[in-house]
Structures are given as C-alpha cells and as structure tokens.
Motif scaffolding. Structure first.
Motif, PDB file in Angstrom:
ATOM      1  N   ILE B  67     -62.734  63.419  40.320  1.00  0.00           N
ATOM      2  CA  ILE B  67     -61.689  63.487  39.298  1.00  0.00           C
ATOM      3  C   ILE B  67     -61.435  62.092  38.726  1.00  0.00           C
ATOM      4  O   ILE B  67     -61.866  61.088  39.303  1.00  0.00           O
ATOM      5  CB  ILE B  67     -60.363  64.060  39.870  1.00  0.00           C
ATOM      6  N   LYS B  68     -60.751  62.057  37.568  1.00  0.00           N
ATOM      7  CA  LYS B  68     -60.354  60.785  36.976  1.00  0.00           C
ATOM      8  C   LYS B  68     -58.852  60.605  37.158  1.00  0.00           C
ATOM      9  O   LYS B  68     -58.088  61.556  36.939  1.00  0.00           O
ATOM     10  CB  LYS B  68     -60.686  60.765  35.477  1.00  0.00           C
ATOM     11  N   VAL B  69     -58.460  59.409  37.550  1.00  0.00           N
ATOM     12  CA  VAL B  69     -57.045  59.128  37.808  1.00  0.00           C
ATOM     13  C   VAL B  69     -56.652  57.874  37.035  1.00  0.00           C
ATOM     14  O   VAL B  69     -57.378  56.885  37.050  1.00  0.00           O
ATOM     15  CB  VAL B  69     -56.804  58.889  39.328  1.00  0.00           C
ATOM     16  N   GLN B  70     -55.508  57.946  36.345  1.00  0.00           N
ATOM     17  CA  GLN B  70     -54.983  56.728  35.723  1.00  0.00           C
ATOM     18  C   GLN B  70     -53.840  56.208  36.590  1.00  0.00           C
ATOM     19  O   GLN B  70     -52.823  56.864  36.775  1.00  0.00           O
ATOM     20  CB  GLN B  70     -54.479  56.996  34.303  1.00  0.00           C
ATOM     21  N   ARG B  71     -54.061  55.007  37.155  1.00  0.00           N
ATOM     22  CA  ARG B  71     -53.124  54.449  38.129  1.00  0.00           C
ATOM     23  C   ARG B  71     -52.798  53.012  37.734  1.00  0.00           C
ATOM     24  O   ARG B  71     -53.604  52.320  37.134  1.00  0.00           O
ATOM     25  CB  ARG B  71     -53.784  54.456  39.513  1.00  0.00           C
ATOM     26  N   ASP B  72     -51.602  52.572  38.059  1.00  0.00           N
ATOM     27  CA  ASP B  72     -51.237  51.167  37.842  1.00  0.00           C
ATOM     28  C   ASP B  72     -51.686  50.369  39.066  1.00  0.00           C
ATOM     29  O   ASP B  72     -51.272  50.661  40.190  1.00  0.00           O
ATOM     30  CB  ASP B  72     -49.716  51.054  37.651  1.00  0.00           C
ATOM     31  N   THR B  73     -52.511  49.332  38.845  1.00  0.00           N
ATOM     32  CA  THR B  73     -53.075  48.606  39.983  1.00  0.00           C
ATOM     33  C   THR B  73     -52.059  47.679  40.654  1.00  0.00           C
ATOM     34  O   THR B  73     -52.351  47.142  41.713  1.00  0.00           O
ATOM     35  CB  THR B  73     -54.306  47.774  39.568  1.00  0.00           C
ATOM     36  N   ALA B  74     -50.907  47.481  40.044  1.00  0.00           N
ATOM     37  CA  ALA B  74     -49.891  46.636  40.686  1.00  0.00           C
ATOM     38  C   ALA B  74     -48.820  47.475  41.376  1.00  0.00           C
ATOM     39  O   ALA B  74     -48.368  47.142  42.467  1.00  0.00           O
ATOM     40  CB  ALA B  74     -49.248  45.701  39.676  1.00  0.00           C
ATOM     41  N   THR B  75     -48.400  48.583  40.741  1.00  0.00           N
ATOM     42  CA  THR B  75     -47.321  49.389  41.320  1.00  0.00           C
ATOM     43  C   THR B  75     -47.833  50.650  42.011  1.00  0.00           C
ATOM     44  O   THR B  75     -47.095  51.323  42.718  1.00  0.00           O
ATOM     45  CB  THR B  75     -46.332  49.832  40.228  1.00  0.00           C
ATOM     46  N   HIS B  76     -49.100  51.001  41.770  1.00  0.00           N
ATOM     47  CA  HIS B  76     -49.727  52.221  42.294  1.00  0.00           C
ATOM     48  C   HIS B  76     -49.148  53.506  41.691  1.00  0.00           C
ATOM     49  O   HIS B  76     -49.415  54.595  42.193  1.00  0.00           O
ATOM     50  CB  HIS B  76     -49.657  52.310  43.821  1.00  0.00           C
ATOM     51  N   GLU B  77     -48.343  53.367  40.647  1.00  0.00           N
ATOM     52  CA  GLU B  77     -47.854  54.586  39.991  1.00  0.00           C
ATOM     53  C   GLU B  77     -49.029  55.331  39.360  1.00  0.00           C
ATOM     54  O   GLU B  77     -49.886  54.711  38.715  1.00  0.00           O
ATOM     55  CB  GLU B  77     -46.843  54.198  38.897  1.00  0.00           C
ATOM     56  N   ILE B  78     -49.066  56.638  39.545  1.00  0.00           N
ATOM     57  CA  ILE B  78     -50.143  57.433  38.956  1.00  0.00           C
ATOM     58  C   ILE B  78     -49.596  58.170  37.736  1.00  0.00           C
ATOM     59  O   ILE B  78     -48.597  58.890  37.825  1.00  0.00           O
ATOM     60  CB  ILE B  78     -50.737  58.406  39.987  1.00  0.00           C
ATOM     61  N   PHE B  79     -50.253  57.950  36.578  1.00  0.00           N
ATOM     62  CA  PHE B  79     -49.739  58.495  35.332  1.00  0.00           C
ATOM     63  C   PHE B  79     -50.375  59.836  34.996  1.00  0.00           C
ATOM     64  O   PHE B  79     -49.729  60.722  34.483  1.00  0.00           O
ATOM     65  CB  PHE B  79     -50.000  57.511  34.182  1.00  0.00           C
TER      66      PHE B  79
END
Lengths: 418, 89
Positions: B67-79
């Motif tokens: 799967i493809k995941v869009q994640r913030d590499t600093a906060t780890h929030e997944i959008f």
C-alpha cells in the motif's frame, strides 16, 4: 588558554572554581571566512580543529543550528572500533584508532578513552567462518583481531547465556582488544575548546537558510544570523544532510532514519567489554557510572523525529535478554533517539561535489562516533587541499554511479533485508 | 506505535506492516535508452525530506498487499493511505 592539569585544578579550587576561563567564546559571525563548516557536531568540530592544526587555516567558522554536542555526538553509544574487513574501511578506521589513543593528550581534555575491547558473538559454524575471514583481513591491515571459541568467550563474559537449549547458542566470537569506548561529550567539548583557541569561530543557534551558488561555485551561506561569505564550505550535518542537499538542488544516496539507544539504571561493574549479538542487531557496554548502554536497529522508516518508537525498542531488548538474561531484571533509566544519515551501501561519503568549493561529509549510518577524529582529519585535508586523501578516496560520492560500492555488510538503509 | 489504515483491512498496528521506502520513485521505462544518472536516481538517490512523505508499506501479517502511505516524517502523523495501484494525487 588555561591548560587543564592537576595544578590548574588545585589552583582554581583555592578560588572556589570561580575563575576558570570560558571553554570557548560566543562570537558574532563575521561577514566572511576562508572556510565555513556547517554542523557543530563531533565531525564538524574535529574538521575545524584539523584545518587549524594541520593546515594552518584558522579563519574558520562552525555554524550550528542548535548547540554543539546536542546532536548525534551526544546521542550515540560511544563505541570506538576498527573491526572492518574492506581495506577502505579498515585503514580509515585504524588511522582513527591512532588519533583516539592520542586524543586526551592532543586536546588537553580527558576524553576517557577506554580501550576495553569489543566482542562480536557468533551463533553458528558459518558465522565463525565469516568472523575468521574478517579477523584475517583485519590482521593483514595491522588491526588486532582474536578469534575466540565458546569457552574463551565464556571466560570473558560469563553472564551471557551459555545454556544448552537456547535459540542462538554462542559458538564463539571475534574480538578486537584495542577497541573500546570514550566519553562522547568530552570529545565534542575537547575539539571545540582547542579549535576556539586556535581562532575558529563556533557560532551556535545559527540555522542555514540557503546557499549562494553561482556559475557552479559556492560563494557563501545564508543563515538566520545573516549572510556569510566563504569560498569553501563543508557540510557535516549527519541527519540533516537531506534537508541541506535539497537547498542545493542535490539528491543524494542518503535516507534519514531514526536510531534509538537506551541505558539501564546504574549497577555494580559486571561487563568490561563491548559485546554485540551476532544473530540480530544489539550491542551493549557498561558506562563508568554503571549504566548498561544499549542500542540496536533503526526504527525502520524515514524519520526526523529524534525520539523512538516502542516496537523497535522491544525488539532490540528482546535480543539483549536472549544474549544476557540478567538484563531482564534491570529497570530502564532513559531511552532516546538520533537521526542518522543512512547511505545506500552502509559506508560514508567524504568527497568534493559538483559545486566548486562545496565539500560533503555524510552517510555515517551506525558508525559516526568512532569515525570522529579520522573523519575530521580527512575532511580537513579534502577541504584544505581541494582533493581527497587516499584514506577517504574510497568514500567517494560517485561510487554509487560507477558501482564501486563499499558494502561492508550489504545493509545500508534497507535493514529489513537482513 | 504507528496505526496504519490498510485500504483493504482497516486500521491496524505498525507491527503487522513492513516498510518499503519512497513511493514516488519510478523505475525507468523498459526498452528506452536511459542514462547512468537515471538509473542512479532510481536505485540510490532519495529526497528523504522532513515533512509529508509518500511511502510504500506491505501489510505483511495481514492481507500481504503493498500500500501507499502519506506520513509526516517528523510527527509520524498519517494523512492518507492508498492501494498500490492508485495514483498519488
């Protein structure tokens, strides 16, 4: 500069230690320097020190976004070794071992270098063969290596699990007796103090915003404390390499990942070696304060978080307890993380770039701390002479393009392959 | 612990997944003349920036789909998460 010695200690004790000089100044950035080093970590400070000491270049600034010693030089597990098989890595690291041995005298700062030895444990016959091969390669390069059988390992670290019915029995190990540990903060402070004394400006709380590049040449750097001109700029920013490369329109064979470490509560002396688990990724030593210092795998996905995730910590400590069951009785004191510049073949890059006057020092993966003096020394040479030294010739940036990879372990960023 | 919403199975914990790196990297087209630099970019060179990052994960202990995941590499929030064949918009 005041020389640190037992006499200066006594003298200052008489005045309640109120009259010590500052270890380094807090200068305002000048408009122009001969060389600007970006990144006030161990490697950046060492680079500035060797630029001044070996090449008489003292009109140098170190620019640091935070404070010196606040990044990976203060976050690592302090292990120093040169137990590499490939010539490029072995000769570079062994050169560094010599610098480590002389460092406390050289810097007039006690870095508490403790050559206590490192043991890599083997858990199968095949692994013993691999270690024999690596040990032989090390000895051919003049590095001490001793292959230990099970009984010899048991004598040195009896607290490891030598029972019969374990998943990964200890077959033996490869020891480098001259490897060891050092006080990591002292390394940063010692280099900073000497560099400052020779005229280097250490500029903290100064963030790089951009670069001034024209006609393929670097002219300076734009910072949060004003523009600074320099004909030569060295990048020593470890986990922030990708961020600065983006500002230079460069894409590098580097990914930024998070590596955790932890220490237990302090206990009485039990372990006088650095020991690594051979069936996974776990390493341990005991600090002078008595804490068990431990580390292992990357968190496994690109990260700038500077703090770790529990699944990895649990995985790493499971390996630790498999190796030394007594660890399960200890309480954890602290865990923390640092962001690593993981190169694609697991080896570093110290090289010139396609931009004239811009030099690159990155890709240190798990092994940045032990490389501090050798990295600083060779990077200073590369910057001062505008050509790489034979010691860092193998750490070229274009090796990925030409296929001359230095795949010591064949890991790089893709830890999930192992 | 990350919680990743698999587009096939729903919200699951990170332990069920394995990581596959930057999802925006495209293999050079077959049968076309490509330069060493193109190949270098595909195999080795990565942006790896701080902030939003599209990446591949495999639901290894679940449906085994990539799967493809869009994640913030600093906060780890997944959008956002997408199936592997869905285009990043």
């Amino acid at each position: 500069m005041q020389k640190y010695s037992v006499f200066s200690l006594v003298k200052n004790a008489l005045s309640n230690h109120e009259n010590w000089d500052l270890a380094w100044k807090d200068p305002t950035p000048k408009k122009e320097y001969d060389v600007v080093i970006i990144g006030g970590g161990g490697h950046g400070l060492a680079t500035a020190y060797y630029l001044a000491k070996e090449h008489n270049i003292t009109n140098v600034a170190i620019i640091e976004k935070g404070w010196i010693g606040g990044g990976n030089v203060g976050r690592n597990t302090t292990i120093i070794r040169s137990n590499y098989m490939h010539d490029d890595n072995a000769l570079f690291s062994e050169f560094g071992m010599d610098l480590w041995r002389k460092m406390s005298q050289d810097l007039n700062y006690n870095v508490m270098f403790s050559p206590r030895g490192i043991i890599n444990l083997a858990h199968s016959d095949a692994q013993m063969n691999t270690y024999a091969r690596r040990g032989n390669s090390m000895r051919l390069n003049g590095i001490d290596a001793v292959l230990l059988n099970r009984e010899e390992v048991r004598e040195i670290i009896p607290m490891a699990d030598f029972s019969e019915n374990v998943r990964f029995p200890i077959f033996g190990g490869l020891m480098q007796p001259s490897a060891g540990t050092a006080r990591h903060d002292a390394v940063a402070w010692g280099y900073a103090r000497q560099a400052d004394d020779m005229g280097v400006d250490i500029i903290q709380n100064c963030e790089v915003i951009g670069f001034d590049v024209s006609a393929g040449k670097i002219n300076g750097v734009r910072t949060s404390r004003g523009d600074i001109k320099a004909k030569k700029i060295g990048l020593c920013v470890a986990g922030s390499t990708n961020i600065l490369a983006e500002k230079l329109n460069m894409t590098l064979p580097i990914e930024t990942h998070l590596l955790q470490a932890c220490v237990s509560e302090p206990v009485k002396p039990v372990l006088d070696k650095v020991v690594t688990f051979g069936a996974g990724h776990f390493y341990i030593s005991q600090s002078d304060k008595g804490e068990m210092v431990m580390g292992g795998d990357l968190d496994g996905y690109n990260s700038y978080a500077q703090r770790g995730n529990l699944p990895t910590l649990q995985h790493v400590l499971t390996e630790g307890i498999a190796m030394m069951p007594f660890l399960s009785k200890l309480k954890m004191l602290r865990t923390w993380g640092g962001i690593m510049d993981m190169s694609m073949d697991g080896s570093p890059i110290i090289d010139k770039t396609h931009i004239e006057g811009l030099y690159l020092n990155c890709g240190w993966c798990y092994g940045g701390f032990k490389a501090t003096p050798a990295s600083g020394w060779t990077f200073a040479h590369t910057i001062a002479q505008d050509r790489v030294h034979e010691l860092n010739a193998g750490y070229s940036l274009n090796r990925f393009n030409t296929g001359h990879l230095l795949d010591e372990k064949g890991l790089g960023t893709k830890t999930w392959i192992s | 612990m990350l919680h990743i919403k698999c587009p096939h199975c729903g919200m699951r914990s990170q332990n069920e997944f394995s990581y596959g790196g930057d999802a925006t990297v495209k293999r050079p087209e077959l049968g076309k003349e490509i330069s060493d630099q193109d190949w270098d970019n595909f195999v080795y060179n990565r942006k790896s920036l701080r902030g939003k990052h599209w990446e591949l994960w495999q639901h290894l202990s679940g449906c085994r789909q990539w799967i493809k995941v869009q994640r913030d590499t600093a906060t780890h929030e997944i959008f956002k998460t997408l199936k592997a064949n869905e285009e990043i918009s």
